[in-house]
Design an enzyme around this catalytic site. Sequence first.
Site, PDB file in Angstrom:
ATOM      1  N   GLN A   1     -17.416  13.013   7.544  1.00 52.89           N
ATOM      2  CA  GLN A   1     -17.771  12.031   6.518  1.00 52.89           C
ATOM      3  C   GLN A   1     -19.257  11.700   6.552  1.00 52.89           C
ATOM      4  OE1 GLN A   1     -17.287   8.059   7.529  1.00 52.89           O
ATOM      5  NE2 GLN A   1     -16.782   7.282   5.488  1.00 52.89           N
TER       6      GLN A   1
ATOM      7  N   LYS B   1     -15.303  10.839  -1.932  1.00 53.63           N
ATOM      8  CA  LYS B   1     -14.279   9.831  -1.652  1.00 53.63           C
ATOM      9  C   LYS B   1     -14.648   8.508  -2.314  1.00 53.63           C
ATOM     10  CE  LYS B   1     -11.894   7.589   2.242  1.00 53.63           C
ATOM     11  NZ  LYS B   1     -12.306   6.170   2.057  1.00 53.63           N
TER      12      LYS B   1
ATOM     13  N   HIS C   1     -10.986   2.470  -0.833  1.00 49.13           N
ATOM     14  CA  HIS C   1     -11.529   2.149   0.484  1.00 49.13           C
ATOM     15  C   HIS C   1     -10.566   1.210   1.223  1.00 49.13           C
ATOM     16  CE1 HIS C   1     -15.561   2.694   2.536  1.00 49.13           C
ATOM     17  NE2 HIS C   1     -14.917   1.941   3.412  1.00 49.13           N
TER      18      HIS C   1
ATOM     19  N   ASP D   1      -5.841   8.406  -1.029  1.00 47.90           N
ATOM     20  CA  ASP D   1      -6.012   7.595   0.181  1.00 47.90           C
ATOM     21  C   ASP D   1      -5.684   6.153  -0.178  1.00 47.90           C
ATOM     22  OD1 ASP D   1      -7.207   6.733   2.816  1.00 47.90           O
ATOM     23  OD2 ASP D   1      -8.650   5.798   1.462  1.00 47.90           O
TER      24      ASP D   1
ATOM     25  N   GLY E   1      -4.804   5.698   7.256  1.00 48.96           N
ATOM     26  CA  GLY E   1      -5.797   5.134   8.150  1.00 48.96           C
ATOM     27  C   GLY E   1      -5.252   4.075   9.074  1.00 48.96           C
TER      28      GLY E   1
END
Length: 369
Positions: free
Chosen positions: A132, A237, A261, A292, A315
């Site tokens: 990333q 992303k 996020h 995500d 995550g």
Amino acid sequence: MAPVPSHSAVVDELERTAEAVLPQSVADFVRGGAGDELTLGWEREAFGEYALRPLVLGGVDRPDLSTTMLGSRVSLPVAVAPMAYQRLVHPAGERATTEAAGRAGALTVVPMLSSVCLEEVIGAATGPLWFQLYPLRDREVVADLARRAERAGYQALVLTADAPRLGTRRRDLRNGFALPPGVEPVNLPRRVGTVAEVDGAGESAIALHAEATHDATFGWEDLARLCDRTALPVVVKGVLCAEDARRAADMGAQGVIVSSHGGRQLDRAVPSLHALPEVVEAVGDRCEVYLDGGVRHGTDVLIAAALGARAVFTGRPLLWALAVGGADAAVDLLARLRGELEEAMVLTGRAGLTDLDGLLRRRRKDWAC
């Protein structure tokens, strides 16, 4: 009568157990979102708006759960999202999550703000690794990190595009959150990598570091230059709309990750799952689309795949697992997601992740077949 557990009861229990062993400020840093945390809640709620429409007598015994991610074959369509400072929750940090993903047949995105250097992390890898990047004011640091990742053997770069500054995270402000000794962004040179101390409640060291280092002027032409100057494919992303997905593909990105996020940036932003269909439609086969946000159960993976995601990222659940039992607990969590996904595919009569037409119905709105 006891309350009926949520479909993500296992992850909820992991979260409660982790909170009991972590300092409150760290638990809040992992758990928290931006603003009133509305998007944080919406990310999870979005999956509950879909029901599965099963087919019977399809003869499906062992469905194929595998997929490819930029050409890398993975046996599980669940990847590890880039999460900063993982040594906050376990001494092995990013090495442990990378090891767990490899053992589970999954891909890992190693964060730029890793607490273990990117060359050391790759030593623990047995599965594909992406790296990333955040857009930084010091463009040479970004270029150097891209070169280091390429030399080390990473297979793609993930540009996180939704953080020109950090959203207001009230938990961190309330706690005066700062990194403890021994946890720091080791991939960055000292001139940009030092995370300042704070005086107490009302400030966040993470937010102050981002304010000093992140580049809000980084634009689409800068993305195009990044794509031109690296031999690695670039994934963007933080995309939540068709317009940005098309621009990313126009500029050379080979993938986009639909993401809010984790609800940690713009509160009231559309949840990722709701944004997914328009992004898939916008890019077609021009680049790969991933999701995500909010994934806590194997059926979540199946729903995202039915809406067009090639794979999903998770995550927070992995951080809770890491805090509770290190790499072994993270492997167990990924194995549970695999088992739940396989069960859902068998019971809906779906042989593979490209065989999902007609699977979904919006709950309470459209029950008709």
